[in-house]
Design a protein around this motif. Structure first.
Motif, PDB file in Angstrom:
ATOM      1  N   MET A 198       0.736  -1.271   0.009  1.00 23.15           N
ATOM      2  CA  MET A 198      -0.128  -0.159   0.171  1.00 23.15           C
ATOM      3  C   MET A 198       0.987   1.179   0.066  1.00 23.15           C
ATOM      4  O   MET A 198       0.254   2.396   0.003  1.00 23.15           O
ATOM      5  CB  MET A 198      -1.042   0.026   1.204  1.00 23.15           C
ATOM      6  CG  MET A 198      -1.967  -0.994   1.023  1.00 23.15           C
ATOM      7  SD  MET A 198      -3.047  -1.013   2.475  1.00 23.15           S
ATOM      8  CE  MET A 198      -3.955   0.622   2.277  1.00 23.15           C
ATOM      9  N   GLY A 199       1.997   1.199   0.221  1.00 18.56           N
ATOM     10  CA  GLY A 199       2.839   2.334  -0.014  1.00 18.56           C
ATOM     11  C   GLY A 199       3.395   2.804   1.463  1.00 18.56           C
ATOM     12  O   GLY A 199       2.585   3.322   2.052  1.00 18.56           O
ATOM     13  N   GLY A 200       4.656   2.871   1.809  1.00 15.44           N
ATOM     14  CA  GLY A 200       5.091   3.348   3.044  1.00 15.44           C
ATOM     15  C   GLY A 200       4.614   2.449   4.241  1.00 15.44           C
ATOM     16  O   GLY A 200       4.743   3.101   5.281  1.00 15.44           O
ATOM     17  N   ALA A 201       4.237   1.412   4.044  1.00 14.46           N
ATOM     18  CA  ALA A 201       3.863   0.557   5.205  1.00 14.46           C
ATOM     19  C   ALA A 201       5.018   0.013   6.112  1.00 14.46           C
ATOM     20  O   ALA A 201       6.036   0.210   5.437  1.00 14.46           O
ATOM     21  CB  ALA A 201       2.924  -0.703   4.675  1.00 14.46           C
ATOM     22  N   SER A 202       4.732  -0.492   7.343  1.00 19.00           N
ATOM     23  CA  SER A 202       5.604  -0.817   8.054  1.00 19.00           C
ATOM     24  C   SER A 202       6.520  -2.216   7.780  1.00 19.00           C
ATOM     25  O   SER A 202       5.846  -3.040   6.822  1.00 19.00           O
ATOM     26  CB  SER A 202       5.046  -1.369   9.419  1.00 19.00           C
ATOM     27  OG  SER A 202       6.087  -2.022  10.282  1.00 19.00           O
ATOM     28  N   GLU A 203       8.009  -2.223   7.726  1.00 20.06           N
ATOM     29  CA  GLU A 203       8.661  -3.334   7.288  1.00 20.06           C
ATOM     30  C   GLU A 203       8.041  -4.687   8.022  1.00 20.06           C
ATOM     31  O   GLU A 203       8.300  -5.827   7.447  1.00 20.06           O
ATOM     32  CB  GLU A 203      10.078  -3.246   7.799  1.00 20.06           C
ATOM     33  CG  GLU A 203      11.028  -4.134   7.045  1.00 20.06           C
ATOM     34  CD  GLU A 203      12.095  -3.890   7.149  1.00 20.06           C
ATOM     35  OE1 GLU A 203      13.391  -4.478   6.695  1.00 20.06           O
ATOM     36  OE2 GLU A 203      12.846  -2.814   7.784  1.00 20.06           O
ATOM     37  N   LEU A 204       7.360  -4.512   9.134  1.00 20.28           N
ATOM     38  CA  LEU A 204       6.775  -5.837   9.529  1.00 20.28           C
ATOM     39  C   LEU A 204       5.863  -6.560   8.844  1.00 20.28           C
ATOM     40  O   LEU A 204       5.747  -7.845   8.680  1.00 20.28           O
ATOM     41  CB  LEU A 204       6.162  -5.596  10.861  1.00 20.28           C
ATOM     42  CG  LEU A 204       6.697  -4.921  12.088  1.00 20.28           C
ATOM     43  CD1 LEU A 204       5.900  -4.610  13.270  1.00 20.28           C
ATOM     44  CD2 LEU A 204       7.949  -5.981  12.619  1.00 20.28           C
ATOM     45  N   TRP A 205       5.149  -5.788   7.848  1.00 22.48           N
ATOM     46  CA  TRP A 205       4.331  -6.554   6.826  1.00 22.48           C
ATOM     47  C   TRP A 205       4.977  -7.349   5.769  1.00 22.48           C
ATOM     48  O   TRP A 205       4.552  -8.519   5.692  1.00 22.48           O
ATOM     49  CB  TRP A 205       3.445  -5.537   6.103  1.00 22.48           C
ATOM     50  CG  TRP A 205       2.376  -4.858   7.022  1.00 22.48           C
ATOM     51  CD1 TRP A 205       2.139  -3.537   7.450  1.00 22.48           C
ATOM     52  CD2 TRP A 205       1.310  -5.614   7.546  1.00 22.48           C
ATOM     53  NE1 TRP A 205       1.072  -3.318   8.312  1.00 22.48           N
ATOM     54  CE2 TRP A 205       0.403  -4.616   8.253  1.00 22.48           C
ATOM     55  CE3 TRP A 205       0.829  -6.948   7.217  1.00 22.48           C
ATOM     56  CZ2 TRP A 205      -0.495  -4.966   9.032  1.00 22.48           C
ATOM     57  CZ3 TRP A 205      -0.283  -7.335   8.062  1.00 22.48           C
ATOM     58  CH2 TRP A 205      -1.136  -6.229   8.792  1.00 22.48           C
TER      59      TRP A 205
END
Length: 461
Positions: free
Chosen positions: A178-185
């Protein structure tokens, strides 16, 4: 440079295709491998020439480490261990693609402002690459007998769990894209896909392992092609599609050879149970033992002998001894053929590779459809360490787990001699009625030693 790099890529994948064409026969296979290897060198050089390439120390370190690990492993591996080596090397490719996708996520700040096709291709590569890597490790463990070869799953809940894991991986991919999401995803995506890879391969029995290796190889190719699309790397796209397409075709052909669908195999196959003879119905059975001298006499006075190789021949490294024995028989006027089942051994083409190594003439290797009508006209069939691919239960017993799988019609021969160490079952884990048939004799012992003894008896005749 803008012109040179595309030209080098065209040269590279042209060599890939030409090299692949050479793998259609044992006489050109070595040359085909060398040509494809040259193509890979050209592709690597072209990639290193791309503008913006830096971190040369890490690049050189990676090349050195890869060479130090890969070359000795490939040169020292025994032919019996080739299937697990193929599985391991294939898994490494999938793992590399998954790490590339993770790296792209980090370098683009979570795919911020990246085109949709780059995001989709990267996330697809991450899922498939991770599944391929961890699935290949499980396949390696089963083939190396670190893990049991039998199916290990959750029963009826297996497919539900796999579906939940797949949905979980897709959800993580959507959130990461989705853009700019947390690296955890993206980390969650890789972990969930890893568990999915493990859970997909664990329930697959050993008898299906050749098909699984081919399927995982196809998945690695597809993930590499997707990564190439994301990186705008022509060589990765073409090479990945070649591997993916050829692997998919081979997987389909092998599944058809076993009369099983790919979804059925992925859903959990038979094999690896290791049941004892007679354990299924409690009936005691007897076998007829023979000697090397009797086997030699039977074959020396035969018009036609068919050799059926299996994994036992690979374990004993008996292919050269078999070639020497066949040479003696041919000198006595006996026609010798080799019956090759598509899934004999532990990987696609395993028996072909072994016999080609012993310089067995390619025209003497007969595929199942080509040779099955010959057995009824054959005086002696020599089965060397093959089990499931000669099991008449696949044809005669509707209750058998392998019922419907095309087999070599060995039991139609006038006489059958089976070389085995013991009465243990094959990789499918089921007993073989062929061993108790009236026309069958068992020659117990190491396959290579037994063949050498038969050869010495032939010389004395």
């Amino acid at each position: 440079m803008a012109t040179l790099i595309p030209i080098l890529y065209i040269v590279a994948f042209s060599l890939f295709i030409y090299g692949l064409m050479g793998l259609t026969g044992p006489k050109t296979a070595v040359r085909g491998n060398h040509i494809a290897a040259v193509g890979m060198v050209v592709a690597v050089v072209a990639t290193l020439l791309m503008p913006g390439t830096h971190n040369w120390l890490l690049i050189i370190l990676g090349l050195v480490l890869g060479t130090l690990l890969g070359v000795p492993s490939a040169r020292q591996v025994k032919m019996t261990a080739m299937p697990q080596m193929v599985a391991l090397f294939n898994g490494v490719g999938g793992g590399a693609v998954a790490l590339i996708a993770w790296s792209e996520f980090r370098m683009t700040a979570g795919f911020t402002d990246e085109p949709a096709y780059v995001v989709i291709a990267s996330l697809f590569a991450a899922i498939i690459g991770s599944v391929s890597f961890w699935g290949s490790l499980i396949a390696f463990g089963k083939l190396q007998e670190i893990l049991p070869g039998r199916p290990m799953g959750l029963g009826k809940a297996q497919q539900v769990v796999n579906a939940v894991l797949l949905i979980g991986a897709v959800v993580c991919a959507v959130m990461a894209g989705m853009g700019g999401a947390s690296e955890l995803w993206i980390i969650g995506l890789l972990l969930v896909a890893a568990v999915l890879g493990v859970m997909v391969v664990l329930p697959i029995g050993g008898a299906d392992m050749p098909v699984v290796i081919s399927l995982l190889n196809a998945l690695t190719g597809l993930s590499a092609a997707a990564a190439g699309l994301a990186l705008d790397n022509t060589a990765m796209i073409v090479a990945g599609m070649i591997v993916g397409a050829s692997g998919s075709i081979l997987t389909n052909l092998m599944a058809k050879a076993m009369n099983r669908s790919i979804p059925a195999i992925v859903a959990g196959g038979f094999g690896g149970g290791g049941t004892l003879p007679g354990a299924e119905d409690g009936v005691e059975r007897t076998v007829k033992s023979t000697s090397a001298a009797d086997a030699a006499i039977q074959m020396a006075y035969a018009s036609q002998v068919i050799v059926v190789p299996g994994y036992g021949m690979a374990v004993a490294q008996a292919q050269h001894a078999v070639k020497d024995m066949a040479k003696l028989l041919e000198a006595k006027g006996v026609e010798v053929k080799y019956a090759i089942h598509p899934v004999a051994g532990r990987m696609p083409g395993h028996m072909n590779v072994l016999l080609a190594e012993a310089d067995v003439p390619y025209d003497a290797l007969k595929e199942m459809d080509e040779v099955n009508d010959e057995f009824s006209r054959t005086d002696v069939t020599l089965v060397i360490g093959a089990n499931d691919v000669t099991n008449p239960a696949a044809r005669n017993d509707p209750s058998s787990p392998i019922h419907g799988m095309p087999i070599l019609n060995v039991d139609e021969s006038k006489s059958v001699i089976v070389l085995k160490r013991s009465m243990s079952s094959g990789f499918a884990g089921i007993d073989n009625p062929l061993f108790y048939a009236d026309r069958t004799s068992m020659l117990f012992g190491d396959a290579k030693k037994s063949v050498v003894e038969v050869t010495e008896e032939l010389k004395a005749l």
